[in-house]
Write a protein that holds these residues in place. Sequence first.
Motif, PDB file in Angstrom:
ATOM      1  N   ASP A 191      -3.531  -0.646 -13.781  1.00  0.00           N
ATOM      2  CA  ASP A 191      -4.142   0.053 -12.774  1.00  0.00           C
ATOM      3  C   ASP A 191      -2.946   0.739 -12.151  1.00  0.00           C
ATOM      4  O   ASP A 191      -1.749   0.553 -12.149  1.00  0.00           O
ATOM      5  N   GLY A 192      -3.672   1.805 -11.227  1.00  0.00           N
ATOM      6  CA  GLY A 192      -2.862   2.831 -10.752  1.00  0.00           C
ATOM      7  C   GLY A 192      -2.361   2.130  -9.308  1.00  0.00           C
ATOM      8  O   GLY A 192      -3.248   1.555  -8.503  1.00  0.00           O
ATOM      9  N   VAL A 193      -1.060   2.108  -8.946  1.00  0.00           N
ATOM     10  CA  VAL A 193      -0.613   1.483  -7.406  1.00  0.00           C
ATOM     11  C   VAL A 193      -0.031   2.803  -6.869  1.00  0.00           C
ATOM     12  O   VAL A 193       0.997   3.558  -7.203  1.00  0.00           O
ATOM     13  N   ILE A 194      -0.593   2.961  -5.288  1.00  0.00           N
ATOM     14  CA  ILE A 194      -0.176   4.091  -4.685  1.00  0.00           C
ATOM     15  C   ILE A 194       0.225   3.503  -3.266  1.00  0.00           C
ATOM     16  O   ILE A 194      -0.295   2.764  -2.711  1.00  0.00           O
ATOM     17  N   HIS A 247      -0.050  11.140   3.091  1.00  0.00           N
ATOM     18  CA  HIS A 247       0.934  11.783   2.155  1.00  0.00           C
ATOM     19  C   HIS A 247       1.506  10.367   0.906  1.00  0.00           C
ATOM     20  O   HIS A 247       1.588   9.299   1.645  1.00  0.00           O
ATOM     21  N   VAL A 248       1.441  10.802  -0.079  1.00  0.00           N
ATOM     22  CA  VAL A 248       1.808  10.065  -1.107  1.00  0.00           C
ATOM     23  C   VAL A 248       3.121   9.670  -0.990  1.00  0.00           C
ATOM     24  O   VAL A 248       3.955  10.637  -1.557  1.00  0.00           O
ATOM     25  N   GLU A 249       3.689   8.424  -0.938  1.00  0.00           N
ATOM     26  CA  GLU A 249       5.274   8.200  -0.798  1.00  0.00           C
ATOM     27  C   GLU A 249       5.453   7.619  -2.027  1.00  0.00           C
ATOM     28  O   GLU A 249       6.924   7.392  -2.451  1.00  0.00           O
ATOM     29  N   TYR A 250       4.795   6.825  -2.828  1.00  0.00           N
ATOM     30  CA  TYR A 250       4.884   6.207  -4.217  1.00  0.00           C
ATOM     31  C   TYR A 250       3.788   6.272  -4.924  1.00  0.00           C
ATOM     32  O   TYR A 250       2.645   5.853  -4.574  1.00  0.00           O
ATOM     33  N   ALA A 251       3.912   6.318  -6.243  1.00  0.00           N
ATOM     34  CA  ALA A 251       2.824   6.226  -7.429  1.00  0.00           C
ATOM     35  C   ALA A 251       3.412   5.539  -8.458  1.00  0.00           C
ATOM     36  O   ALA A 251       4.403   6.271  -8.999  1.00  0.00           O
ATOM     37  N   ASN A 252       3.074   4.755  -9.106  1.00  0.00           N
ATOM     38  CA  ASN A 252       3.400   4.140 -10.415  1.00  0.00           C
ATOM     39  C   ASN A 252       2.915   5.183 -11.551  1.00  0.00           C
ATOM     40  O   ASN A 252       2.160   6.166 -11.368  1.00  0.00           O
ATOM     41  N   GLN A 260       2.616   2.375  10.108  1.00  0.00           N
ATOM     42  CA  GLN A 260       1.213   2.121   9.444  1.00  0.00           C
ATOM     43  C   GLN A 260       0.949   2.785   8.125  1.00  0.00           C
ATOM     44  O   GLN A 260       1.666   3.938   7.970  1.00  0.00           O
ATOM     45  N   GLN A 261       1.269   2.120   7.070  1.00  0.00           N
ATOM     46  CA  GLN A 261       0.821   2.627   5.652  1.00  0.00           C
ATOM     47  C   GLN A 261      -0.283   1.942   4.851  1.00  0.00           C
ATOM     48  O   GLN A 261      -1.144   1.026   5.319  1.00  0.00           O
ATOM     49  N   TYR A 262      -0.588   2.372   3.738  1.00  0.00           N
ATOM     50  CA  TYR A 262      -1.601   1.949   3.149  1.00  0.00           C
ATOM     51  C   TYR A 262      -1.374   1.852   1.660  1.00  0.00           C
ATOM     52  O   TYR A 262      -0.709   2.340   0.815  1.00  0.00           O
ATOM     53  N   ALA A 263      -1.768   0.438   1.147  1.00  0.00           N
ATOM     54  CA  ALA A 263      -1.637   0.241  -0.295  1.00  0.00           C
ATOM     55  C   ALA A 263      -2.790   0.605  -1.162  1.00  0.00           C
ATOM     56  O   ALA A 263      -4.126   0.341  -0.499  1.00  0.00           O
ATOM     57  N   VAL A 264      -2.827   1.337  -2.144  1.00  0.00           N
ATOM     58  CA  VAL A 264      -4.143   1.650  -3.041  1.00  0.00           C
ATOM     59  C   VAL A 264      -3.903   1.324  -4.247  1.00  0.00           C
ATOM     60  O   VAL A 264      -3.107   1.588  -4.845  1.00  0.00           O
ATOM     61  N   ILE A 265      -4.988   0.789  -4.727  1.00  0.00           N
ATOM     62  CA  ILE A 265      -5.278   0.407  -6.094  1.00  0.00           C
ATOM     63  C   ILE A 265      -6.299   1.058  -6.740  1.00  0.00           C
ATOM     64  O   ILE A 265      -7.470   1.439  -6.138  1.00  0.00           O
ATOM     65  N   LEU A 266      -5.948   1.827  -8.139  1.00  0.00           N
ATOM     66  CA  LEU A 266      -7.001   2.563  -8.567  1.00  0.00           C
ATOM     67  C   LEU A 266      -7.044   1.914 -10.052  1.00  0.00           C
ATOM     68  O   LEU A 266      -6.320   1.548 -10.699  1.00  0.00           O
ATOM     69  N   GLY A 267      -8.445   1.775 -10.217  1.00  0.00           N
ATOM     70  CA  GLY A 267      -8.828   1.261 -11.480  1.00  0.00           C
ATOM     71  C   GLY A 267      -9.685   2.171 -12.177  1.00  0.00           C
ATOM     72  O   GLY A 267     -10.513   2.830 -11.540  1.00  0.00           O
ATOM     73  N   ASP A 268      -9.489   2.379 -13.570  1.00  0.00           N
ATOM     74  CA  ASP A 268     -10.269   3.222 -14.445  1.00  0.00           C
ATOM     75  C   ASP A 268     -11.440   2.611 -14.954  1.00  0.00           C
ATOM     76  O   ASP A 268     -11.355   1.747 -15.637  1.00  0.00           O
ATOM     77  N   ILE A 269     -12.618   3.194 -14.461  1.00  0.00           N
ATOM     78  CA  ILE A 269     -13.919   2.435 -14.957  1.00  0.00           C
ATOM     79  C   ILE A 269     -14.670   3.343 -15.377  1.00  0.00           C
ATOM     80  O   ILE A 269     -16.048   3.229 -15.631  1.00  0.00           O
ATOM     81  N   THR A 270     -14.175   4.335 -16.185  1.00  0.00           N
ATOM     82  CA  THR A 270     -14.952   5.348 -17.050  1.00  0.00           C
ATOM     83  C   THR A 270     -15.863   4.732 -18.007  1.00  0.00           C
ATOM     84  O   THR A 270     -16.856   4.961 -18.298  1.00  0.00           O
ATOM     85  N   ASN A 271     -15.089   3.935 -18.989  1.00  0.00           N
ATOM     86  CA  ASN A 271     -15.802   2.994 -19.873  1.00  0.00           C
ATOM     87  C   ASN A 271     -16.852   2.164 -19.394  1.00  0.00           C
ATOM     88  O   ASN A 271     -17.999   2.129 -19.849  1.00  0.00           O
ATOM     89  N   ALA A 316      -0.958   5.524 -11.975  1.00  0.00           N
ATOM     90  CA  ALA A 316      -1.442   6.496 -11.015  1.00  0.00           C
ATOM     91  C   ALA A 316      -1.233   7.985 -11.135  1.00  0.00           C
ATOM     92  O   ALA A 316      -1.836   8.696 -10.952  1.00  0.00           O
ATOM     93  N   GLY A 317       0.296   8.074 -11.529  1.00  0.00           N
ATOM     94  CA  GLY A 317       0.579   9.635 -11.718  1.00  0.00           C
ATOM     95  C   GLY A 317      -0.249  10.054 -12.776  1.00  0.00           C
ATOM     96  O   GLY A 317      -0.629  11.274 -12.567  1.00  0.00           O
ATOM     97  N   LYS A 318      -0.374   9.540 -13.961  1.00  0.00           N
ATOM     98  CA  LYS A 318      -1.525   9.900 -15.130  1.00  0.00           C
ATOM     99  C   LYS A 318      -2.833  10.150 -14.525  1.00  0.00           C
ATOM    100  O   LYS A 318      -3.482  11.332 -14.813  1.00  0.00           O
ATOM    101  N   MET A 319      -3.294   9.307 -13.823  1.00  0.00           N
ATOM    102  CA  MET A 319      -4.914   9.361 -13.317  1.00  0.00           C
ATOM    103  C   MET A 319      -4.983  10.548 -12.580  1.00  0.00           C
ATOM    104  O   MET A 319      -5.798  11.231 -12.609  1.00  0.00           O
TER     105      MET A 319
END
Length: 396
Positions: free
Chosen positions: A47-50, A57-62, A140-151, A65-68
């Motif tokens: 999963d992508g972590v941002i 503004h994106v301060e960190y991306a694993n 204040q910040q936000y943790a964002v999780i990205l999951g690829d659900i294309t399939n 997440a960068g590839k996504m």
Amino acid sequence: MAAKTYKSLDHVLGRFDSLDPASRASLVQRLARERRLLENIFNVLKDGVILVDADGHVEYANQTAGKMLGLRDDQLGDVVLWRFVPGLRPPIIDVSEDARDDAVQAAHAMTREIELTYPESRVLRLYMVPFFSDENGGRQQYAVILGDITNEREKTEQRIADERTSSIRLLAAGVAHELGNPLNSLTIHLQLIERRLKKLKGSAKKDADALSESIGVCQEEVKRLDGIITNFLEAVHPRPPDLCETQVSEVLADVLHFQRRELEDRGITVEVEAPGDLPLVMADRNQLKQVFFNINKNAMEAMQPGGVLRVKARADDDNVYLLFGDTGAGIKQADLAKLFQPYHTTKQGGHGLGLMIVQRIMREHGGQIGIESREGAGTVVTLQFPRKDRRVRMLK
């Protein structure tokens, strides 16, 4: 164990100023190792972590997440997440420090499903939750999780399509019987009347000719209804493909030769670029002919005299591709999404089953069909077949 490690780090950091230079250097090395460990853990996640600030503004991306999102490390800080997902920006929590924990708990985590076209087409599920970071001045910040659900989305759409097809199978036998028997009876009686009329032409030629013309119309309508039933049964009771080594350019040549007279009558020119040494595919030749016939037929009916049908074939390391391009009127964008639905047609007199059958055959061959069209500019249909030496059969 990890909790104890970080508690001990907190304890050491609390008296950092009192440490001697050697202890400080050791602590810095230890912190660097801990950081590398955490980065490695985040980068192996599927999963992508941002991490984003209150302005998005994106301060960190694993790495995932960068590839996504197509982000590079040097872009961090310049990219605003809210631009990727309009309407995502949440309200800023403006509360005192004492009430922050309660405010964060009261703030609802946000979930969205988004579709990206760059750097590649994907469907992502986004989960975002706010928090306050004491290490960054209570910002204040936000943790964002990205999951690829294309399939997952593709499987869901295919399941819906299969269920839609299954639903009409329940009516297949009854419809075929109710229509088929009267049509057979009509055909037989029309043939008998036609024979009797031939005997009457000498005595009542004018009336006999009029009746013959009416009978001809009836016979044509019977043929048309018979074709509808045939297509209907083929759609709801498909035969499994009889796969064998196949050269798609040979099958294409056979179909174009069969349709040559109709193409000439319509004044349509055919341009073919299909090398004879294309990689072999595993296919049912008869079903492949049905696919090519339907696509060519649709292209012919979309064009006026003087139109051009261009067919190109190519291959890469994994697939063989056939592209059918016409110079017809094109398809409305609103109709593109409905092309594979049963009984949806944009042609007068069409039965709306042709492309549904084509899609089913392509799926059973492990292939795919894609359609691109623009009104007034024509349509391109792309067929993708897995090469014989790359084909993998999924058992489940």
